[in-house]
Design an enzyme around this catalytic site. Structure first.
Site, PDB file in Angstrom:
ATOM      1  N   LYS A  17      -8.302  -8.645   3.252  1.00 27.33           N
ATOM      2  CA  LYS A  17      -7.764  -7.284   3.280  1.00 27.33           C
ATOM      3  C   LYS A  17      -8.873  -6.324   3.679  1.00 27.33           C
ATOM      4  CE  LYS A  17      -6.218  -3.511   0.195  1.00 27.33           C
ATOM      5  NZ  LYS A  17      -5.713  -3.121  -1.147  1.00 27.33           N
ATOM      6  N   ASP A  26      -8.414   3.737   1.261  1.00 22.82           N
ATOM      7  CA  ASP A  26      -7.056   3.730   0.705  1.00 22.82           C
ATOM      8  C   ASP A  26      -6.796   5.022  -0.063  1.00 22.82           C
ATOM      9  OD1 ASP A  26      -4.597   3.156  -0.367  1.00 22.82           O
ATOM     10  OD2 ASP A  26      -5.304   1.598  -1.752  1.00 22.82           O
ATOM     11  N   LYS A  75      -3.030   8.739  -4.231  1.00 22.93           N
ATOM     12  CA  LYS A  75      -3.801   8.448  -5.439  1.00 22.93           C
ATOM     13  C   LYS A  75      -4.339   9.744  -6.046  1.00 22.93           C
ATOM     14  CE  LYS A  75      -5.591   3.852  -4.207  1.00 22.93           C
ATOM     15  NZ  LYS A  75      -4.919   3.141  -5.295  1.00 22.93           N
ATOM     16  N   ASP A  79     -12.178  -0.690  -0.300  1.00 24.94           N
ATOM     17  CA  ASP A  79     -10.930  -1.441  -0.301  1.00 24.94           C
ATOM     18  C   ASP A  79     -10.855  -2.456   0.842  1.00 24.94           C
ATOM     19  OD1 ASP A  79      -8.598  -2.013  -1.648  1.00 24.94           O
ATOM     20  OD2 ASP A  79      -7.387  -0.500  -0.615  1.00 24.94           O
ATOM     21  N   ASP A 129       1.184   3.021  -1.646  1.00 22.34           N
ATOM     22  CA  ASP A 129      -0.118   2.644  -2.176  1.00 22.34           C
ATOM     23  C   ASP A 129      -0.215   1.131  -2.428  1.00 22.34           C
ATOM     24  OD1 ASP A 129      -2.690   2.962  -3.051  1.00 22.34           O
ATOM     25  OD2 ASP A 129      -2.146   3.747  -5.029  1.00 22.34           O
ATOM     26  N   GLU A 172      -0.341  -1.167  -0.337  1.00 22.08           N
ATOM     27  CA  GLU A 172      -0.463  -1.375   1.110  1.00 22.08           C
ATOM     28  C   GLU A 172      -1.190  -2.658   1.469  1.00 22.08           C
ATOM     29  OE1 GLU A 172      -2.634   0.197  -0.624  1.00 22.08           O
ATOM     30  OE2 GLU A 172      -4.488  -0.631   0.204  1.00 22.08           O
ATOM     31  N   ARG A 216      -0.927  -5.678   0.386  1.00 22.50           N
ATOM     32  CA  ARG A 216      -0.001  -6.807   0.580  1.00 22.50           C
ATOM     33  C   ARG A 216       0.726  -6.695   1.909  1.00 22.50           C
ATOM     34  NH1 ARG A 216       2.907  -5.186  -4.964  1.00 22.50           N
ATOM     35  NH2 ARG A 216       0.751  -4.539  -5.286  1.00 22.50           N
TER      36      ARG A 216
HETATM   37  N1  BES Z   1      -6.667  -0.850  -3.392  1.00 21.28           N
HETATM   38  C1  BES Z   1      -5.768  -0.709  -4.479  1.00 21.28           C
HETATM   39  C2  BES Z   1      -6.166  -1.570  -5.687  1.00 21.28           C
HETATM   40  C3  BES Z   1      -7.465  -1.227  -6.331  1.00 21.28           C
HETATM   41  C4  BES Z   1      -7.499  -0.335  -7.376  1.00 21.28           C
HETATM   42  C5  BES Z   1      -8.620  -1.835  -5.938  1.00 21.28           C
HETATM   43  C6  BES Z   1      -8.689  -0.032  -7.992  1.00 21.28           C
HETATM   44  C7  BES Z   1      -9.818  -1.537  -6.556  1.00 21.28           C
HETATM   45  C8  BES Z   1      -9.861  -0.649  -7.579  1.00 21.28           C
HETATM   46  C9  BES Z   1      -4.356  -1.089  -4.054  1.00 21.28           C
HETATM   47  O1  BES Z   1      -4.058  -0.835  -2.739  1.00 21.28           O
HETATM   48  C10 BES Z   1      -3.419  -0.316  -4.893  1.00 21.28           C
HETATM   49  O2  BES Z   1      -3.403   0.868  -4.755  1.00 21.28           O
HETATM   50  N2  BES Z   1      -2.675  -0.989  -5.736  1.00 21.28           N
HETATM   51  C11 BES Z   1      -1.750  -0.352  -6.593  1.00 21.28           C
HETATM   52  C12 BES Z   1      -0.461  -1.121  -6.547  1.00 21.28           C
HETATM   53  C13 BES Z   1       0.677  -0.427  -7.183  1.00 21.28           C
HETATM   54  C14 BES Z   1       1.065   0.804  -6.372  1.00 21.28           C
HETATM   55  C15 BES Z   1       1.848  -1.373  -7.280  1.00 21.28           C
HETATM   56  C16 BES Z   1      -2.344  -0.378  -7.997  1.00 21.28           C
HETATM   57  O3  BES Z   1      -3.024  -1.346  -8.354  1.00 21.28           O
HETATM   58  O4  BES Z   1      -2.173   0.603  -8.705  1.00 21.28           O
HETATM   59 ZN    ZN Z   2      -5.621  -0.792  -1.431  1.00 21.60          ZN
HETATM   60 MN    MN Z   3      -3.338   1.140  -2.469  1.00 22.75          MN
END
Ligand code: BES
Ligand code: ZN
Ligand code: MN
Length: 498
Positions: free
Chosen positions: A264, A269, A276, A287, A346, A348, A350
């Site tokens: 990824k 992000d 966010k 990210d 968010d 994204e 996946r």
């Molecule tokens: N890049 C983030 C996950 C992340 C969070 C990585 C903190 C490192 C530190 C990912 O894209 C994300 O935003 N995931 C969301 C998913 C949710 C919207 C289902 C999350 O983990 O909150």
């Molecule tokens: Zn992300």
């Molecule tokens: Mn995200």
């Protein structure tokens, strides 16, 4: 890359100048070479005063008295030497690097009474010195101010004195390749997103051609033609474009199907329209830790000429938000033909991996695919920052990964997959949605990915907690850890070469 110490190996001979590090075992004193150093007696006298018993990782230091040619003599405890594994030698190297300070000329006397460290041990020690010495300071214009704080911030020449320097040098050649791969991954993660976007990251991947890696860069037009609507949907809110880098290292037999690593690479992000919170958003420059690990791994494998066929694929996008950005509720069609209702922009990572995994499988029919992604905050809730989450449809692959994790101390903890979780992403309006309910967020993300790998042996490593901002340790003090490079190099080395 940030400058790093240069390493040399040589036969035992009492050093005449510079700083000298000696490693006594916990039941012995100094070896002959250390004893021949001028201030050795003073150092030995310091042992009881400093309560130094050569416990593993302990340190006692004397500044050389007047009339002697050395600057400093430092004893580093090696504990019970027979029990030291690869990682322990690396950590010892880290401990040494932490006290290099401004020294420009350093000798490490790897002579231990009652033990004979091998060339490989010496090489691991050297690797630890390099990993610990890494600092991301290229944007600090006033470097001199805080360079006496403890960690090495200046390149030094380190000569390791050992019984069989030729063997050490040979073992180190491979390890140096891996170290450089880790440092490359750290640099990529630490680099801010204004400097490193998808296009710039792709150029870094392209640069691996110098090592003999075959690199293709797919731009939007090609990805559109391939039907990568899932990945491209994420990128459409950013003016910076999307790229996919396809790296191939063919060091194995021509007829062998490759092993594949997929990363990824969200260079930033914001969350997109499902934006966010401001607090901590700066961390999302990291990210792309999965893509960084894959790129660092390809560097390592090529630099040490691994005898394996390896594919590395990274999906590079910026998840930004403007008038073109995708909206919650949008439905996109992935390369697989499956449709996805994007309920949260968010989630994204996946979406990027869905097309990258499908493409990888479709084009290369690999023996297995391992993807790495800073995918969910939920994996940090589950495991903290000391283990990455491991999800797999294949027990053998999962076990091999876990073993490689133990050996390198880039540790993995296996998490479940199952039909009950899978059905949580069924959608009313499309084949699936990109989020589930409140619970099991890391598992749901993994279930989503599994819908794009068919029956190919596959593992997903959720490295959100380990790729960046993880607790610093003996061999890493940097925000970007380079997690995954040593792990996967080890996986390949132990199972798929020769
Ligand atoms: N890049 C983030 C996950 C992340 C969070 C990585 C903190 C490192 C530190 C990912 O894209 C994300 O935003 N995931 C969301 C998913 C949710 C919207 C289902 C999350 O983990 O909150
Ligand atoms: Zn992300
Ligand atoms: Mn995200």
């Amino acid at each position: 890359m940030t400058s790093r110490p240069s390493i040399a190996f040589a036969k035992f001979a009492a050093p005449k100048k510079g700083s000298v590090f000696v490693l006594p075992a916990d039941d012995g004193g100094l070896g002959e070479t250390a004893k021949a150093c001028d201030p050795a007696k003073t150092l030995e006298r310091a042992f009881p005063i400093a309560e130094f018993t050569a416990k593993l990782g302990s340190v006692v230091e004397i500044l050389a008295p007047e009339g002697t040619s050395l600057d400093r003599l430092v004893a580093v405890g090696a504990g019970k030497v027979s029990g030291l594994d690869e990682y322990a030698w690396m950590k010892l190297g880290g401990t040494i690097a932490a006290s290099l300070r401004k020294a420009t000329d350093v000798a490490v006397v790897l002579e231990i009474v009652g033990a004979s460290p091998s060339g490989k041990d010496a090489a691991n020690l050297a690797a630890g010195i390099l990993l610990r010495s890494y600092v991301f300071d290229k944007y600090k214009t006033k470097k001199d101010k805080d360079d006496t704080k403890g960690d090495a911030k200046r390149p030094a020449k380190v000569t390791i004195l050992t019984a069989d320097p030729a063997a050490a040098k040979k073992a180190f050649a491979d390890m140096e390749a891996v170290v450089d791969g880790v440092l490359l991954a750290r640099d990529l993660v630490n680099e801010p997103a204004n400097v490193l976007g998808p296009v710039e990251f792709a150029a870094q991947a392209k640069a691996l051609e110098a090592l003999g890696v075959k690199v293709e860069i797919l731009a939007e037009k090609e990805m559109k033609k391939l039907g990568m609507g899932s990945l491209l949907g994420v990128a459409q809110g950013s003016p910076r474009g999307a790229r996919m880098a396809v790296m191939q290292w063919n060091g194995g037999k021509a007829k062998d199907s490759p092993v594949a690593f997929v990363g990824k690479g969200v260079t930033f992000d914001t969350g997109g329209n499902s934006i966010k919170p401001a607090s901590g958003m700066e961390d999302m420059k990291g990210d792309m830790g999965g893509a960084a690990a894959v790129t660092g791994l390809m560097h390592a494998l090529a630099a040490r000429k691994a005898k394996a066929n390896v594919v590395g694929i990274i999906g590079l996008v910026e998840n930004a938000v403007d008038g073109h950005a995708q909206r919650p509720g949008d439905i996109v069609t992935s390369m697989s033909g499956q449709t996805i209702e994007v309920l949260n922009t968010d989630a994204e990572g996946r979406l990027v991996l869905a097309d990258a995994l499908w493409y990888c499988n479709d084009r290369f029919q690999p023996k297995f695919m391992v993807n790495l992604a800073t995918l969910t905050g939920a994996i940090m809730v589950a495991l903290g920052q000391h283990y990455a989450g491991l999800f797999s449809n294949n027990d053998e692959l999962a076990e091999r990964l876990t073993a490689a994790g133990q050996a390198t101390q880039e540790r993995l903890w296996r998490m479940p997959l199952g039909a009950e979780y899978d059905k949580l992403i069924d959608s009313k309006n499309a084949d699936m949605k990109n989020i589930g309910g409140r619970y099991g967020g890391a598992i749901i993300a993994a279930q989503f990915l599994q819908r794009f790998v068919k029956d190919t042996p596959w593992a997903h490593l959720d490295i959100a907690g380990t790729a960046m901002g993880s607790p610093s340790n003996e061999i890493n003090q940097s925000w970007g850890s380079g997690f995954g490079v040593r792990l996967l190099d080890r996986l390949v080395r132990d199972n798929y070469e020769g």
